[in-house]
Design an enzyme around this catalytic site. Structure first.
Site, PDB file in Angstrom:
ATOM      1  N   TYR A 122     -20.796 -43.771 -80.856  1.00 27.50           N
ATOM      2  CA  TYR A 122     -21.934 -42.906 -81.917  1.00 27.50           C
ATOM      3  C   TYR A 122     -22.683 -41.898 -81.133  1.00 27.50           C
ATOM      4  O   TYR A 122     -22.829 -42.019 -80.015  1.00 27.50           O
ATOM      5  CB  TYR A 122     -22.706 -43.945 -82.594  1.00 27.50           C
ATOM      6  N   HIS A 159      -4.921 -55.923 -80.318  1.00 28.52           N
ATOM      7  CA  HIS A 159      -6.090 -55.457 -79.435  1.00 28.52           C
ATOM      8  C   HIS A 159      -5.515 -54.117 -78.756  1.00 28.52           C
ATOM      9  O   HIS A 159      -6.322 -53.301 -78.819  1.00 28.52           O
ATOM     10  CB  HIS A 159      -5.700 -56.375 -78.286  1.00 28.52           C
ATOM     11  N   GLU A 187     -32.616 -49.201 -67.532  1.00 28.61           N
ATOM     12  CA  GLU A 187     -32.923 -48.273 -68.493  1.00 28.61           C
ATOM     13  C   GLU A 187     -33.066 -49.267 -69.587  1.00 28.61           C
ATOM     14  O   GLU A 187     -33.031 -50.638 -69.411  1.00 28.61           O
ATOM     15  CB  GLU A 187     -31.947 -47.387 -69.149  1.00 28.61           C
ATOM     16  N   LEU A 189     -26.744 -44.997 -69.865  1.00 30.92           N
ATOM     17  CA  LEU A 189     -26.514 -43.712 -70.525  1.00 30.92           C
ATOM     18  C   LEU A 189     -27.016 -42.494 -70.036  1.00 30.92           C
ATOM     19  O   LEU A 189     -28.349 -42.349 -69.698  1.00 30.92           O
ATOM     20  CB  LEU A 189     -27.031 -44.046 -71.989  1.00 30.92           C
TER      21      LEU A 189
HETATM   22  N1  PDD Z   1     -30.649 -44.312 -77.799  1.00 30.51           N
HETATM   23  N2  PDD Z   1     -30.155 -45.479 -73.001  1.00 30.51           N
HETATM   24  C1  PDD Z   1     -29.753 -46.157 -74.082  1.00 30.51           C
HETATM   25  C2  PDD Z   1     -29.029 -47.357 -73.882  1.00 30.51           C
HETATM   26  C3  PDD Z   1     -29.868 -45.579 -75.365  1.00 30.51           C
HETATM   27  O1  PDD Z   1     -29.346 -46.194 -76.435  1.00 30.51           O
HETATM   28  C4  PDD Z   1     -30.403 -44.320 -75.523  1.00 30.51           C
HETATM   29  C5  PDD Z   1     -30.562 -43.791 -76.853  1.00 30.51           C
HETATM   30  C6  PDD Z   1     -30.904 -43.726 -74.463  1.00 30.51           C
HETATM   31  C7  PDD Z   1     -31.711 -42.222 -74.317  1.00 30.51           C
HETATM   32  O2  PDD Z   1     -30.861 -41.320 -74.670  1.00 30.51           O
HETATM   33  P1  PDD Z   1     -30.973 -39.924 -75.502  1.00 30.51           P
HETATM   34  O3  PDD Z   1     -32.412 -39.419 -74.940  1.00 30.51           O
HETATM   35  O4  PDD Z   1     -29.979 -39.058 -75.560  1.00 30.51           O
HETATM   36  O5  PDD Z   1     -31.582 -40.527 -77.105  1.00 30.51           O
HETATM   37  C8  PDD Z   1     -30.846 -44.141 -73.010  1.00 30.51           C
HETATM   38  C9  PDD Z   1     -30.286 -43.913 -79.230  1.00 30.51           C
HETATM   39  C10 PDD Z   1     -31.580 -42.904 -79.832  1.00 30.51           C
HETATM   40  C11 PDD Z   1     -30.176 -45.005 -80.284  1.00 30.51           C
HETATM   41  O6  PDD Z   1     -29.468 -45.890 -80.027  1.00 30.51           O
HETATM   42  O7  PDD Z   1     -30.878 -44.690 -81.322  1.00 30.51           O
END
Ligand code: PDD
Length: 285
Positions: free
Chosen positions: A36, A106, A183, A207
């Site tokens: 996603y 699977h 993170e 991520l």
């Molecule tokens: N989440 N790390 C994780 C585990 C995340 O789910 C997200 C983003 C980020 C930050 O990535 P970005 O700056 O590209 O949004 C880091 C999104 C926003 C969500 O799950 O809603």
């Protein structure tokens, strides 16, 4: 516009949300076999559009779904905003692509199985008060798999961690893997050590955050030193400031970790400066 009027995109059609239906054989439902993206739209403009599509295509490639599944979305998303009356306001776009519906095995289904492509656009109310006051976070063990670089819809460890934070009135859970701060459950984590903004390097355990990339560019342009290096839980008490970065939260100050104040317990000066610079970027998109 009422929630009931939301129009979503599903497999080639725009349909009222209440009429959108996915098969129970869908591998997203069965196995969380999909990926996603979450994209912000400011006044109809998709923020960091190219970076989000690049990351979506990479996620698809890594789990071996044909990248063509994302084809057309660059035109579909603006239309989705338009159809939901969101072309002039703030919105959050959610895109999900799964390996499609097929009898449960699977191994991958027959090659002809079409991926399921879904997109939703909703009005977005930015968390302004939290962004101003900052949030408490808690530390939790990182129980996720070893491919956190893929934006997979398989989010159970993230969900459990985030609920643990919610249960104690914290705004985010920050993962610790083998003593290393990785993170947040839905965000990139940054700590400020001796004036340098530090975050975990891009690797299989985090991520690759798009907001982080924007913020680090801002740092470079304004002469704020940055470092992508891993750091340990024991170092956190020495952090003068901490912040979370994500598409929906932008730059969110952290004011305490497991009940211990960060700095003086209010958002730090560097965090404030970056928030102001980020707002400038948003104003000009
Ligand atoms: N989440 N790390 C994780 C585990 C995340 O789910 C997200 C983003 C980020 C930050 O990535 P970005 O700056 O590209 O949004 C880091 C999104 C926003 C969500 O799950 O809603």
């Amino acid at each position: 516009m009422k929630t009931g009027d939301t129009v979503v995109y599903l497999d080639g059609s725009f349909v009222p949300q209440g009429e959108a239906a996915v098969s129970p054989l869908d591998r997203g439902f069965m196995f969380a076999d999909g990926v996603y993206e979450v994209i912000r739209s400011y006044r109809g403009s998709l923020f960091e559009r190219a970076a989000h599509f690049e990351r979506l295509k990479r996620s698809l490639r890594e789990i071996r779904i044909d990248q063509d599944a994302a084809g057309g979305l660059e035109e579909i998303l603006p239309e989705l905003l338009e159809r939901n009356g969101l072309a002039g306001s703030e919105a959050l776009i959610y895109v999900q692509i799964t390996r499609g519906a097929a009898p449960r095995t699977h191994q991958f289904p027959a090659a002809k199985t079409a991926p399921t492509v879904y997109a939703l656009a909703i009005p977005f109310d930015p968390p302004l008060e939290q962004r101003d006051r900052g949030i408490p976070v808690i530390l939790v063990p990182d129980t996720r798999w070893s491919r956190c670089d893929i934006k997979s819809i398989s989010l159970l460890p993230n969900i459990l961690a985030r609920q643990m934070a919610d249960d104690v009135g914290a705004g985010e859970a920050v993962f610790i893997r083998d003593g290393v701060v990785t993170e947040g459950s839905t965000s990139t984590l940054c700590a400020v050590f001796s004036g340098t903004v530090v975050t975990h390097p891009e690797s299989n355990v985090v991520l690759p955050g798009i907001t982080k990339r924007v913020v680090f560019d801002l740092c470079s342009r304004t002469g704020i030193p940055v470092a992508e290096r891993s750091f340990r839980e024991e170092e956190l008490p020495r952090a003068a400031e901490m912040m979370l970065l994500s598409t929906s939260r932008e730059i969110m100050p952290i004011v305490s970790v497991d009940g211990m104040k960060v700095g003086d317990g209010t958002p730090g000066a560097l965090t404030r400066k970056l928030q102001a610079a980020f707002s400038e970027v948003i104003r000009s998109v």
